[in-house]
Design a protein around this motif. Sequence first.
Motif, PDB file in Angstrom:
ATOM      1  N   LEU A   1       0.818  -1.214   0.000  1.00 61.14           N
ATOM      2  CA  LEU A   1       0.000   0.000   0.000  1.00 61.14           C
ATOM      3  C   LEU A   1       0.851   1.264   0.000  1.00 61.14           C
ATOM      4  CD1 LEU A   1      -2.825  -1.122   2.450  1.00 61.14           C
ATOM      5  CD2 LEU A   1      -2.970  -0.851  -0.037  1.00 61.14           C
ATOM      6  N   MET A   2       1.983   1.237   0.684  1.00 64.84           N
ATOM      7  CA  MET A   2       2.884   2.395   0.672  1.00 64.84           C
ATOM      8  C   MET A   2       3.446   2.621  -0.727  1.00 64.84           C
ATOM      9  SD  MET A   2       4.830   2.357   4.418  1.00 64.84           S
ATOM     10  CE  MET A   2       6.155   1.425   3.760  1.00 64.84           C
ATOM     11  N   GLN A   3       3.822   1.543  -1.414  1.00 61.07           N
ATOM     12  CA  GLN A   3       4.342   1.664  -2.773  1.00 61.07           C
ATOM     13  C   GLN A   3       3.249   2.138  -3.737  1.00 61.07           C
ATOM     14  OE1 GLN A   3       7.502   1.362  -4.072  1.00 61.07           O
ATOM     15  NE2 GLN A   3       8.041   1.399  -1.908  1.00 61.07           N
ATOM     16  N   ILE A   4       2.042   1.623  -3.568  1.00 63.03           N
ATOM     17  CA  ILE A   4       0.917   2.061  -4.405  1.00 63.03           C
ATOM     18  C   ILE A   4       0.663   3.548  -4.183  1.00 63.03           C
ATOM     19  CG2 ILE A   4      -1.588   1.870  -4.715  1.00 63.03           C
ATOM     20  CD1 ILE A   4      -1.240  -1.175  -4.198  1.00 63.03           C
ATOM     21  N   ASP A   5       0.690   3.979  -2.927  1.00 64.82           N
ATOM     22  CA  ASP A   5       0.483   5.390  -2.600  1.00 64.82           C
ATOM     23  C   ASP A   5       1.576   6.265  -3.228  1.00 64.82           C
ATOM     24  OD1 ASP A   5      -0.994   7.451  -1.278  1.00 64.82           O
ATOM     25  OD2 ASP A   5       0.616   7.539   0.227  1.00 64.82           O
ATOM     26  N   LYS A   6       2.808   5.789  -3.196  1.00 63.54           N
ATOM     27  CA  LYS A   6       3.923   6.533  -3.789  1.00 63.54           C
ATOM     28  C   LYS A   6       3.708   6.725  -5.290  1.00 63.54           C
ATOM     29  CE  LYS A   6       7.920   4.748  -4.956  1.00 63.54           C
ATOM     30  NZ  LYS A   6       9.229   4.087  -4.928  1.00 63.54           N
ATOM     31  N   HIS A   7       3.317   5.660  -5.973  1.00 59.70           N
ATOM     32  CA  HIS A   7       3.087   5.743  -7.415  1.00 59.70           C
ATOM     33  C   HIS A   7       1.853   6.579  -7.738  1.00 59.70           C
ATOM     34  CE1 HIS A   7       6.290   3.167  -8.878  1.00 59.70           C
ATOM     35  NE2 HIS A   7       6.039   2.352  -7.868  1.00 59.70           N
ATOM     36  N   LEU A   8       0.848   6.527  -6.878  1.00 59.21           N
ATOM     37  CA  LEU A   8      -0.351   7.334  -7.079  1.00 59.21           C
ATOM     38  C   LEU A   8      -0.030   8.822  -6.964  1.00 59.21           C
ATOM     39  CD1 LEU A   8      -3.411   7.449  -7.525  1.00 59.21           C
ATOM     40  CD2 LEU A   8      -3.682   7.219  -5.056  1.00 59.21           C
ATOM     41  N   LYS A   9       0.751   9.187  -5.960  1.00 56.88           N
ATOM     42  CA  LYS A   9       1.154  10.591  -5.800  1.00 56.88           C
ATOM     43  C   LYS A   9       1.980  11.056  -6.993  1.00 56.88           C
ATOM     44  CE  LYS A   9       1.070  10.599  -0.775  1.00 56.88           C
ATOM     45  NZ  LYS A   9       1.856  10.588   0.460  1.00 56.88           N
TER      46      LYS A   9
ATOM     47  N   ASN B   1       2.479  14.504 -11.759  1.00 54.84           N
ATOM     48  CA  ASN B   1       3.183  14.601 -13.024  1.00 54.84           C
ATOM     49  C   ASN B   1       2.169  14.732 -14.151  1.00 54.84           C
ATOM     50  OD1 ASN B   1       4.946  14.413 -15.160  1.00 54.84           O
ATOM     51  ND2 ASN B   1       6.166  12.806 -14.205  1.00 54.84           N
ATOM     52  N   GLY B   2       2.325  15.761 -14.978  1.00 58.23           N
ATOM     53  CA  GLY B   2       1.398  15.993 -16.077  1.00 58.23           C
ATOM     54  C   GLY B   2       1.746  15.217 -17.327  1.00 58.23           C
ATOM     55  N   ASN B   3       2.911  14.581 -17.364  1.00 52.57           N
ATOM     56  CA  ASN B   3       3.357  13.839 -18.530  1.00 52.57           C
ATOM     57  C   ASN B   3       2.528  12.564 -18.672  1.00 52.57           C
ATOM     58  OD1 ASN B   3       4.728  12.468 -20.509  1.00 52.57           O
ATOM     59  ND2 ASN B   3       6.701  12.447 -19.448  1.00 52.57           N
ATOM     60  N   GLU B   4       1.876  12.395 -19.817  1.00 55.70           N
ATOM     61  CA  GLU B   4       1.001  11.240 -20.044  1.00 55.70           C
ATOM     62  C   GLU B   4       1.750   9.915 -19.924  1.00 55.70           C
ATOM     63  OE1 GLU B   4      -2.515   9.226 -20.802  1.00 55.70           O
ATOM     64  OE2 GLU B   4      -2.266  11.369 -20.497  1.00 55.70           O
ATOM     65  N   GLN B   5       2.959   9.844 -20.466  1.00 50.47           N
ATOM     66  CA  GLN B   5       3.744   8.608 -20.420  1.00 50.47           C
ATOM     67  C   GLN B   5       4.110   8.245 -18.979  1.00 50.47           C
ATOM     68  OE1 GLN B   5       4.317   6.498 -22.829  1.00 50.47           O
ATOM     69  NE2 GLN B   5       5.566   5.125 -21.591  1.00 50.47           N
ATOM     70  N   SER B   6       4.479   9.231 -18.200  1.00 52.23           N
ATOM     71  CA  SER B   6       4.839   8.987 -16.806  1.00 52.23           C
ATOM     72  C   SER B   6       3.630   8.522 -15.992  1.00 52.23           C
ATOM     73  CB  SER B   6       5.421  10.267 -16.203  1.00 52.23           C
ATOM     74  OG  SER B   6       5.786  10.060 -14.873  1.00 52.23           O
ATOM     75  N   VAL B   7       2.458   9.100 -16.280  1.00 52.55           N
ATOM     76  CA  VAL B   7       1.229   8.695 -15.595  1.00 52.55           C
ATOM     77  C   VAL B   7       0.913   7.245 -15.931  1.00 52.55           C
ATOM     78  CG1 VAL B   7      -1.272   9.078 -15.467  1.00 52.55           C
ATOM     79  CG2 VAL B   7       0.291  11.029 -15.434  1.00 52.55           C
ATOM     80  N   ARG B   8       1.042   6.875 -17.210  1.00 53.02           N
ATOM     81  CA  ARG B   8       0.775   5.491 -17.615  1.00 53.02           C
ATOM     82  C   ARG B   8       1.738   4.516 -16.948  1.00 53.02           C
ATOM     83  NH1 ARG B   8      -2.645   4.331 -21.515  1.00 53.02           N
ATOM     84  NH2 ARG B   8      -1.515   2.473 -22.167  1.00 53.02           N
ATOM     85  N   GLU B   9       3.002   4.903 -16.837  1.00 51.60           N
ATOM     86  CA  GLU B   9       3.985   4.040 -16.170  1.00 51.60           C
ATOM     87  C   GLU B   9       3.624   3.846 -14.699  1.00 51.60           C
ATOM     88  OE1 GLU B   9       7.781   5.812 -16.911  1.00 51.60           O
ATOM     89  OE2 GLU B   9       7.744   5.294 -19.043  1.00 51.60           O
ATOM     90  N   SER B  10       3.177   4.904 -14.053  1.00 52.47           N
ATOM     91  CA  SER B  10       2.764   4.796 -12.650  1.00 52.47           C
ATOM     92  C   SER B  10       1.544   3.889 -12.511  1.00 52.47           C
ATOM     93  CB  SER B  10       2.451   6.176 -12.071  1.00 52.47           C
ATOM     94  OG  SER B  10       3.627   6.944 -11.976  1.00 52.47           O
ATOM     95  N   LEU B  11       0.606   3.997 -13.447  1.00 54.73           N
ATOM     96  CA  LEU B  11      -0.586   3.150 -13.400  1.00 54.73           C
ATOM     97  C   LEU B  11      -0.235   1.682 -13.628  1.00 54.73           C
ATOM     98  CD1 LEU B  11      -3.152   5.399 -15.320  1.00 54.73           C
ATOM     99  CD2 LEU B  11      -3.049   4.946 -12.852  1.00 54.73           C
ATOM    100  N   VAL B  12       0.714   1.421 -14.505  1.00 55.48           N
ATOM    101  CA  VAL B  12       1.160   0.040 -14.733  1.00 55.48           C
ATOM    102  C   VAL B  12       1.817  -0.506 -13.464  1.00 55.48           C
ATOM    103  CG1 VAL B  12       2.804  -1.378 -16.023  1.00 55.48           C
ATOM    104  CG2 VAL B  12       1.365   0.254 -17.230  1.00 55.48           C
ATOM    105  N   ALA B  13       2.612   0.331 -12.799  1.00 52.65           N
ATOM    106  CA  ALA B  13       3.256  -0.096 -11.554  1.00 52.65           C
ATOM    107  C   ALA B  13       2.212  -0.388 -10.476  1.00 52.65           C
ATOM    108  CB  ALA B  13       4.231   0.970 -11.079  1.00 52.65           C
ATOM    109  N   ILE B  14       1.187   0.450 -10.397  1.00 53.25           N
ATOM    110  CA  ILE B  14       0.117   0.240  -9.416  1.00 53.25           C
ATOM    111  C   ILE B  14      -0.610  -1.073  -9.713  1.00 53.25           C
ATOM    112  CG2 ILE B  14      -2.135   1.107  -8.628  1.00 53.25           C
ATOM    113  CD1 ILE B  14      -0.947   3.952  -8.998  1.00 53.25           C
TER     114      ILE B  14
END
Length: 83
Positions: free
Chosen positions: A8-16, A21-34
């Motif tokens: 949950l801490m890692q999920i929270d980190k990626h969610l934040k 971050n406004g970059n679409e690619q970075s947001v997608r990478e965070s969502l994949v990690a989540i």
Amino acid sequence: MISNEQLLMQIDKHLKHARNNGNEQSVRESLVAIKALCDVGLEVQIPSQAPIARSGQTTSTILPTQPLALKEEDANGESLFDF
């Protein structure tokens, strides 16, 4: 073993990171990690409980059995090539 709190801490980190971050690619990478972290959390089995099936999946046990022969009135044998 990975605890749920660590996941949950890692999920929270990626969610934040995804929210800030406004970059679409970075947001997608965070969502994949989540998603990957959620999959890990759902796959971890508690030894005292049966595994939990995720929605959309069914659990079944396949046991080895003898193949069933088809019984046809006009068949000459058990083979597919017996006419």
